[in-house]
Design a protein around this motif. Structure first.
Motif, PDB file in Angstrom:
ATOM      1  N   LYS A   1      36.637  35.221  47.732  1.00  9.96           N
ATOM      2  CA  LYS A   1      35.288  35.696  47.408  1.00  9.96           C
ATOM      3  C   LYS A   1      34.648  34.886  46.285  1.00  9.96           C
ATOM      4  O   LYS A   1      33.554  35.228  45.834  1.00  9.96           O
ATOM      5  CB  LYS A   1      35.346  37.167  47.008  1.00  9.96           C
ATOM      6  CG  LYS A   1      35.816  38.089  48.122  1.00  9.96           C
ATOM      7  CD  LYS A   1      35.816  39.547  47.667  1.00  9.96           C
ATOM      8  CE  LYS A   1      36.268  40.466  48.790  1.00  9.96           C
ATOM      9  NZ  LYS A   1      36.296  41.891  48.353  1.00  9.96           N
TER      10      LYS A   1
ATOM     11  N   THR B   1      35.255  34.833  43.214  1.00  8.52           N
ATOM     12  CA  THR B   1      34.971  35.808  42.166  1.00  8.52           C
ATOM     13  C   THR B   1      36.060  35.760  41.105  1.00  8.52           C
ATOM     14  O   THR B   1      37.244  35.603  41.434  1.00  8.52           O
ATOM     15  CB  THR B   1      34.884  37.222  42.761  1.00  8.52           C
ATOM     16  OG1 THR B   1      33.782  37.264  43.678  1.00  8.52           O
ATOM     17  CG2 THR B   1      34.675  38.255  41.673  1.00  8.52           C
TER      18      THR B   1
ATOM     19  N   SER C   1      32.734  40.893  35.850  1.00 14.79           N
ATOM     20  CA  SER C   1      32.920  40.203  37.127  1.00 14.79           C
ATOM     21  C   SER C   1      31.893  39.086  37.252  1.00 14.79           C
ATOM     22  O   SER C   1      30.786  39.178  36.723  1.00 14.79           O
ATOM     23  CB  SER C   1      32.763  41.167  38.300  1.00 14.79           C
ATOM     24  OG  SER C   1      33.753  42.171  38.268  1.00 14.79           O
TER      25      SER C   1
ATOM     26  N   THR D   1      30.563  36.289  40.361  1.00 12.52           N
ATOM     27  CA  THR D   1      30.672  35.782  41.726  1.00 12.52           C
ATOM     28  C   THR D   1      29.858  34.505  41.865  1.00 12.52           C
ATOM     29  O   THR D   1      28.691  34.465  41.462  1.00 12.52           O
ATOM     30  CB  THR D   1      30.186  36.814  42.742  1.00 12.52           C
ATOM     31  OG1 THR D   1      31.013  37.976  42.646  1.00 12.52           O
ATOM     32  CG2 THR D   1      30.280  36.264  44.158  1.00 12.52           C
TER      33      THR D   1
END
Length: 115
Positions: A75, A77, A21, A23
Protein backbone atom coordinates in the motif's frame (compact mmCIF):
# COMPACT_ATOMS: atom_id res chain seq x y z
CA UNK A 1 5.47 13.18 -9.28
CA UNK A 2 4.85 11.61 -5.92
CA UNK A 3 2.33 12.74 -3.33
CA UNK A 4 2.54 11.93 0.36
CA UNK A 5 -0.58 12.24 2.49
CA UNK A 6 -0.13 12.19 6.26
CA UNK A 7 -2.69 11.70 8.98
CA UNK A 8 -2.93 11.04 12.69
CA UNK A 9 -1.45 14.08 14.38
CA UNK A 10 -3.12 15.88 17.23
CA UNK A 11 -3.03 16.89 20.87
CA UNK A 12 -2.31 14.32 23.56
CA UNK A 13 -1.31 14.39 27.20
CA UNK A 14 2.13 13.26 28.31
CA UNK A 15 2.26 9.50 28.57
CA UNK A 16 -0.33 9.07 25.84
CA UNK A 17 -0.10 7.58 22.38
CA UNK A 18 -0.64 8.63 18.78
CA UNK A 19 -0.32 6.82 15.47
CA UNK A 20 0.79 8.63 12.36
CA UNK A 21 0.23 7.28 8.87
CA UNK A 22 1.57 8.32 5.49
CA UNK A 23 0.49 6.99 2.11
CA UNK A 24 2.41 7.60 -1.08
CA UNK A 25 0.84 7.81 -4.52
CA UNK A 26 1.87 8.81 -8.01
CA UNK A 27 4.93 7.85 -10.04
CA UNK A 28 6.44 5.39 -7.62
CA UNK A 29 9.00 3.08 -9.13
CA UNK A 30 11.21 1.67 -6.42
CA UNK A 31 11.16 2.89 -2.84
CA UNK A 32 14.40 2.81 -0.89
CA UNK A 33 12.96 3.92 2.40
CA UNK A 34 10.07 5.64 4.07
CA UNK A 35 10.02 7.29 7.42
CA UNK A 36 9.47 10.27 9.64
CA UNK A 37 11.32 13.43 10.55
CA UNK A 38 10.22 16.18 12.90
CA UNK A 39 10.84 19.85 13.41
CA UNK A 40 10.16 21.71 16.62
CA UNK A 41 9.92 25.51 16.72
CA UNK A 42 13.35 27.09 16.46
CA UNK A 43 15.06 23.77 15.81
CA UNK A 44 16.35 21.93 12.79
CA UNK A 45 14.45 19.09 11.21
CA UNK A 46 15.63 15.79 12.66
CA UNK A 47 15.26 12.13 11.93
CA UNK A 48 12.71 10.21 13.99
CA UNK A 49 12.56 6.81 12.34
CA UNK A 50 13.00 5.22 8.94
CA UNK A 51 12.36 1.81 7.45
CA UNK A 52 13.78 0.36 4.25
CA UNK A 53 12.10 -1.90 1.74
CA UNK A 54 13.59 -4.93 3.51
CA UNK A 55 12.25 -3.54 6.81
CA UNK A 56 15.56 -2.45 8.28
CA UNK A 57 14.74 0.26 10.80
CA UNK A 58 16.63 3.24 12.17
CA UNK A 59 15.53 5.29 15.16
CA UNK A 60 16.66 8.45 16.84
CA UNK A 61 18.05 7.67 20.28
CA UNK A 62 15.42 9.92 21.85
CA UNK A 63 12.55 7.73 20.63
CA UNK A 64 14.01 4.23 20.91
CA UNK A 65 11.77 1.98 22.95
CA UNK A 66 8.81 4.35 22.64
CA UNK A 67 8.19 4.70 18.89
CA UNK A 68 7.74 1.96 16.32
CA UNK A 69 7.88 2.44 12.55
CA UNK A 70 6.17 -0.05 10.28
CA UNK A 71 5.57 -0.26 6.57
CA UNK A 72 3.01 -1.79 4.25
CA UNK A 73 4.87 -2.21 0.97
CA UNK A 74 1.79 -3.22 -0.97
CA UNK A 75 0.00 0.00 0.00
CA UNK A 76 3.08 2.29 -0.06
CA UNK A 77 2.19 3.26 3.48
CA UNK A 78 4.32 3.89 6.55
CA UNK A 79 3.07 4.17 10.10
CA UNK A 80 4.62 5.57 13.25
CA UNK A 81 3.24 4.31 16.54
CA UNK A 82 4.21 6.74 19.26
CA UNK A 83 3.82 5.64 22.88
CA UNK A 84 4.83 7.23 26.17
CA UNK A 85 4.81 10.63 24.53
CA UNK A 86 6.69 13.47 26.18
CA UNK A 87 6.29 17.24 25.85
CA UNK A 88 9.63 17.32 24.05
CA UNK A 89 8.10 15.21 21.28
CA UNK A 90 6.00 18.22 20.31
CA UNK A 91 6.80 19.09 16.69
CA UNK A 92 5.59 19.02 13.14
CA UNK A 93 6.14 15.50 11.87
CA UNK A 94 7.04 15.05 8.19
CA UNK A 95 6.80 11.89 6.17
CA UNK A 96 9.79 11.19 3.97
CA UNK A 97 10.07 8.86 0.98
CA UNK A 98 13.30 8.18 -0.86
CA UNK A 99 13.77 6.47 -4.22
CA UNK A 100 17.05 5.76 -6.02
CA UNK A 101 17.21 9.20 -7.64
CA UNK A 102 14.80 11.38 -5.69
CA UNK A 103 13.18 12.13 -2.37
CA UNK A 104 9.87 13.58 -1.28
CA UNK A 105 8.39 15.22 1.80
CA UNK A 106 4.86 15.26 3.09
CA UNK A 107 3.16 18.47 4.12
CA UNK A 108 3.63 17.77 7.83
CA UNK A 109 1.27 16.99 10.67
CA UNK A 110 1.32 18.67 14.07
CA UNK A 111 1.88 16.61 17.19
CA UNK A 112 1.43 18.44 20.48
CA UNK A 113 2.09 16.76 23.82
CA UNK A 114 0.85 18.61 26.88
CA UNK A 115 2.42 18.19 30.31
Amino acid sequence: QVQLVESGGGLVQAGGSLRLSCTASGSIASINSMGWFRQAPGKQRELVATITSDRTTNYADSVKGRFTVARDNAKNTVHLQMNSLKPEDTAVYYCRLTMPASGYWGQGTQVTVSS
